[in-house]
Design an enzyme around this catalytic site. Structure first.
Site, PDB file in Angstrom:
ATOM      1  N   ASN A 102       0.800  -1.221   0.000  1.00  0.00           N
ATOM      2  CA  ASN A 102       0.000   0.000   0.000  1.00  0.00           C
ATOM      3  C   ASN A 102       0.836   1.275   0.000  1.00  0.00           C
ATOM      4  OD1 ASN A 102      -1.781  -2.007   2.203  1.00  0.00           O
ATOM      5  ND2 ASN A 102      -2.545  -1.512   0.160  1.00  0.00           N
ATOM      6  N   VAL A 118       1.947   7.047   0.454  1.00  0.00           N
ATOM      7  CA  VAL A 118       1.114   6.084   1.186  1.00  0.00           C
ATOM      8  C   VAL A 118      -0.305   6.132   0.635  1.00  0.00           C
ATOM      9  CG1 VAL A 118       0.148   5.479   3.440  1.00  0.00           C
ATOM     10  CG2 VAL A 118       2.531   6.259   3.258  1.00  0.00           C
ATOM     11  N   CYS A 119      -0.867   4.958   0.374  1.00  0.00           N
ATOM     12  CA  CYS A 119      -2.217   4.864  -0.185  1.00  0.00           C
ATOM     13  C   CYS A 119      -3.116   4.125   0.805  1.00  0.00           C
ATOM     14  CB  CYS A 119      -2.170   4.123  -1.521  1.00  0.00           C
ATOM     15  SG  CYS A 119      -3.782   3.952  -2.313  1.00  0.00           S
ATOM     16  N   ILE A 120      -3.855   4.897   1.591  1.00  0.00           N
ATOM     17  CA  ILE A 120      -4.857   4.338   2.503  1.00  0.00           C
ATOM     18  C   ILE A 120      -6.146   5.124   2.332  1.00  0.00           C
ATOM     19  CG2 ILE A 120      -3.296   3.348   4.234  1.00  0.00           C
ATOM     20  CD1 ILE A 120      -3.593   5.872   5.882  1.00  0.00           C
TER      21      ILE A 120
END
Length: 203
Positions: A119, A126-128
Site C-alpha cells: 500500500n 502512502v495509499c490508505i
C-alpha cells in the site's frame, strides 16, 4: 527537531459515530462559507493545536514535528516499526503535506526511507482510504465513510498507517509487485522488508 514521544493508549479510529459525522458536516459548511483565506487560517489553527497536543500527549508508534517552524502545513514524521510486524525495529522517515484547504481536503504522506509494502507506491506515497479525497469512490471500492473526513487528524492518520503495516491490503494495492510478492513469495517479501528495517537503522 524530533520530539521524543512516550507511549499512551491508542484510540479506535476506524468507526465514526453519528456525532462525528455531524461534526464533519459542520466543519465543511463553515469552511466553505468562509472562503479560501479563512479556510487556510482555520487549517493553520487546527494544525497548531494538533502539534501542541502531540507534544503534550505523545502517542506510541510515531514522532512528529514541523519541517520548518514557519510552515505548519509541512510535517516531518518518524514512523516506528510496530512490534510483531515485518517492520519491527525500523525508524522510517516520512513527510506529511497539508493543503491550505485542510481540513476539507486530506494531506499527502510520503515515506522517504526505503520501504516495501503493497500500500505504498514506489515513490513512497502512502495509499490508505482516509487519505483519499472525500466523497464516493468512482470505482466503488470504498464508501464515503471510509475516505477522508474533516474530523481526521495527524494522529488518526498515523495510527491508520501503523495498522496498515500490520495488515496490508492486497486487494487494491499501490505497489502491485509488492502485493504479488506478499501473496506468492512471502519469504522474499519478508527479506526485502527486513532489508528496509536495517537500512533505516543505519541512516
Amino acid at each position: 527537531s524530533w520530539q521524543v514521544l512516550a507511549p499512551r493508549n491508542r484510540r479506535t479510529i476506524l468507526g465514526q459515530t453519528d456525532d462525528n459525522a455531524k461534526s464533519a458536516s459542520r466543519t465543511l459548511k463553515m469552511s466553505g462559507a468562509s472562503g479560501s483565506s479563512s479556510s487556510g487560517q482555520q487549517g493553520s489553527l487546527l494544525l497548531m493545536k494538533q502539534l501542541k497536543d502531540l507534544r503534550k500527549n505523545p502517542v506510541e508508534g510515531f514522532s512528529a514535528g514541523l519541517v520548518d517552524e514557519s510552515n505548519v502545513f509541512e510535517w516531518e514524521i518518524m514512523i516506528i516499526g510496530p512490534p510483531d510486524t515485518l517492520y519491527e525495529g525500523g525508524f522510517f522517515n516520512a513527510v506529511m503535506k497539508f493543503p491550505h484547504s485542510y481540513p476539507n481536503e486530506p494531506p499527502t504522506l510520503r515515506i522517504v526511507s526505503d520501504f516495501w509494502h503493497p500500500n505504498v507506491y514506489e515513490d513512497g506515497r502512502v495509499c490508505i482510504s482516509i487519505l483519499h479525497k472525500p466523497g464516493e469512490d468512482e470505482y466503488g471500492y470504498e464508501s464515503a465513510a471510509e475516505r477522508w473526513l474533516p474530523i481526521h487528524t495527524v494522529e488518526s492518520i498515523l495510527l491508520s498507517v501503523i495498522s496498515m503495516l500490520s495488515c496490508p491490503n492486497c486487494d487494491s494495492p499501490a505497489n502491485v509487485e509488492a502485493a504479488k510478492e506478499f501473496r506468492d513469495n512471502y519469504e522474499a517479501f519478508k527479506k526485502k522488508c527486513k532489508r528496509c528495517v536495517r537500512k533505516s537503522q543505519e541512516s
